[in-house]
Design a protein around this motif. Sequence first.
Motif, PDB file in Angstrom:
ATOM      1  N   VAL A   4      -6.258   3.639   6.974  1.00  0.00           N
ATOM      2  CA  VAL A   4      -4.945   4.004   6.117  1.00  0.00           C
ATOM      3  C   VAL A   4      -4.144   2.513   5.810  1.00  0.00           C
ATOM      4  N   LEU A   5      -3.891   1.871   7.009  1.00  0.00           N
ATOM      5  CA  LEU A   5      -3.323   0.699   6.780  1.00  0.00           C
ATOM      6  C   LEU A   5      -3.988  -0.265   6.196  1.00  0.00           C
ATOM      7  N   GLN A   6      -5.390  -0.494   6.199  1.00  0.00           N
ATOM      8  CA  GLN A   6      -5.911  -1.426   5.394  1.00  0.00           C
ATOM      9  C   GLN A   6      -5.848  -1.037   3.908  1.00  0.00           C
ATOM     10  N   LEU A   7      -6.371   0.152   3.569  1.00  0.00           N
ATOM     11  CA  LEU A   7      -6.143   0.753   2.349  1.00  0.00           C
ATOM     12  C   LEU A   7      -4.843   0.705   1.662  1.00  0.00           C
ATOM     13  N   ILE A   8      -3.509   0.597   2.307  1.00  0.00           N
ATOM     14  CA  ILE A   8      -2.270   0.389   1.601  1.00  0.00           C
ATOM     15  C   ILE A   8      -2.285  -1.181   1.163  1.00  0.00           C
ATOM     16  N   GLU A   9      -2.794  -2.269   2.083  1.00  0.00           N
ATOM     17  CA  GLU A   9      -2.840  -3.559   1.785  1.00  0.00           C
ATOM     18  C   GLU A   9      -3.868  -4.041   0.707  1.00  0.00           C
ATOM     19  N   GLU A  10      -5.107  -3.355   0.686  1.00  0.00           N
ATOM     20  CA  GLU A  10      -5.852  -3.464  -0.109  1.00  0.00           C
ATOM     21  C   GLU A  10      -5.543  -3.013  -1.834  1.00  0.00           C
ATOM     22  N   CYS A  11      -4.631  -2.129  -1.619  1.00  0.00           N
ATOM     23  CA  CYS A  11      -4.200  -1.200  -2.716  1.00  0.00           C
ATOM     24  C   CYS A  11      -3.076  -2.157  -3.406  1.00  0.00           C
TER      25      CYS A  11
ATOM     26  N   ARG B 241      -7.955   6.244  -0.997  1.00  0.00           N
ATOM     27  CA  ARG B 241      -7.884   5.021  -1.881  1.00  0.00           C
ATOM     28  C   ARG B 241      -7.123   5.645  -3.223  1.00  0.00           C
ATOM     29  N   THR B 242      -7.498   6.829  -3.721  1.00  0.00           N
ATOM     30  CA  THR B 242      -7.155   7.130  -4.905  1.00  0.00           C
ATOM     31  C   THR B 242      -5.639   7.621  -4.726  1.00  0.00           C
ATOM     32  N   ARG B 243      -5.410   8.505  -3.596  1.00  0.00           N
ATOM     33  CA  ARG B 243      -3.874   8.837  -3.471  1.00  0.00           C
ATOM     34  C   ARG B 243      -3.050   7.646  -3.215  1.00  0.00           C
ATOM     35  N   ILE B 244      -3.450   6.689  -2.514  1.00  0.00           N
ATOM     36  CA  ILE B 244      -2.479   5.475  -2.209  1.00  0.00           C
ATOM     37  C   ILE B 244      -2.108   4.912  -3.298  1.00  0.00           C
ATOM     38  N   GLU B 245      -3.409   4.766  -4.232  1.00  0.00           N
ATOM     39  CA  GLU B 245      -3.207   3.808  -5.489  1.00  0.00           C
ATOM     40  C   GLU B 245      -2.076   4.608  -6.458  1.00  0.00           C
ATOM     41  N   ALA B 246      -2.186   5.696  -6.582  1.00  0.00           N
ATOM     42  CA  ALA B 246      -1.289   6.621  -7.266  1.00  0.00           C
ATOM     43  C   ALA B 246       0.076   6.500  -6.674  1.00  0.00           C
ATOM     44  N   PHE B 247       0.260   6.759  -5.457  1.00  0.00           N
ATOM     45  CA  PHE B 247       1.552   6.314  -4.750  1.00  0.00           C
ATOM     46  C   PHE B 247       2.291   5.126  -5.081  1.00  0.00           C
ATOM     47  N   LEU B 248       1.314   4.027  -4.807  1.00  0.00           N
ATOM     48  CA  LEU B 248       1.929   2.636  -4.997  1.00  0.00           C
ATOM     49  C   LEU B 248       2.376   2.427  -6.635  1.00  0.00           C
ATOM     50  N   GLU B 249       1.628   3.147  -7.499  1.00  0.00           N
ATOM     51  CA  GLU B 249       1.993   2.969  -8.845  1.00  0.00           C
ATOM     52  C   GLU B 249       3.206   3.832  -9.313  1.00  0.00           C
ATOM     53  N   LEU B 250       3.353   4.795  -8.471  1.00  0.00           N
ATOM     54  CA  LEU B 250       4.593   5.494  -8.551  1.00  0.00           C
ATOM     55  C   LEU B 250       5.854   4.744  -8.336  1.00  0.00           C
ATOM     56  N   ILE B 251       5.740   3.869  -7.207  1.00  0.00           N
ATOM     57  CA  ILE B 251       6.892   3.006  -6.634  1.00  0.00           C
ATOM     58  C   ILE B 251       7.049   1.859  -7.772  1.00  0.00           C
TER      59      ILE B 251
END
Length: 377
Positions: free
Chosen positions: A248-255, A366-376
Amino acid sequence: MKEFERAGERSLLSLVEHKEAGGKVAGVYCLFAPTELVRAAGAIPVSLCGKKEAPISAAEKTLPPNLCPLIKSSYGYAVTDTCPYFGASDFILGETTCDGKKKMFELMGRIKPLHLMHLPFDADGGQALAFWVQEMIRLKGFLEEQTGRSVEVRELNRQIKLQNEVRKLLWQISRFSRAETVPLSGLDMMTVMETKSSCSDLEAYAVLLRQLIKELEERCAAGVAVHRRGAPRILFTGCPVGTGSEKVLQLIEECGGVIVSMENCTGIKGQDLLVEEDTADPLQALARRYLRIPCSCMTPNEERLNLIRGLVEDYRVQGVVDLTWQCCHTYNVESFVVREFIETRHGLPSLHIETDYSSSDTEQLRTRIEAFLELIA
């Protein structure tokens, strides 16, 4: 960073030399283990393996499948004898941070001598400190019996100062991420923090930390950043992660997010808590400090929210990702309180993720994290 990555190998060599000289090694699993006391008894404390999926199938031959992956991985490493630190350990220190671990330790005690520290459930209760002091005294007796060495007040105070110095250095490193340009990624911060738990020589580790601080000062002066301009600033909280369970940590930074702080046990939880030095009764001082660790096993756990509030404000956090391992009931239930606190108190978005050590849900996450970061953004 390579020096931190190699620290584990150097630590194993040191453990071999220590044991050949007649010294003892204590395997530990949790922040509640008072490592100052262990070292004052002449033993070296090392953090045991429990962050990879590989040994879980072996553990499930004994443990139920619906148990958190951290417990199953820890026990799996023990029964398969595939953790070099477990192999080097002469005895194990456990803590009753949850019912699953408590019962698992009963089984692990069949493999190696095991001492279980019983935690009070309420850090602020009237009898909590007195109870925890007695647990420190009980542990001291166990350590002295295992090592054949008495714990002297002078040596315990020396170890307290050394451990405090390491905590101050780690806290100083974590503060670099308050800057607009963050000089250290979350994955690298995880590596630095993990080294703390496996390093046999604390003084050598402190030297490494001072070198890193100098390097980070130079990177900050040069404006070097590990992220793109405008990347969402994320506070990572919840269950501990490490090499093997960092997906999860890695996905946040990859996204495209930037981890500015990790509040969990493998992050800075507890690094701002120092033990009072040069007291006549250092066991009391240890008990006071360790009882303040804001773990979800405590009820209520207001100190965790206080820590999160400080991090959100100091690090100008724009969103919070709260990770819970499957079947970790205390952190899972507490996720509701954390989400409510983040969204109503600070008006920030939060994302709660419940997963395990497997990679089967990586793309879904990855899909959930990408959507979350786009929201921010």
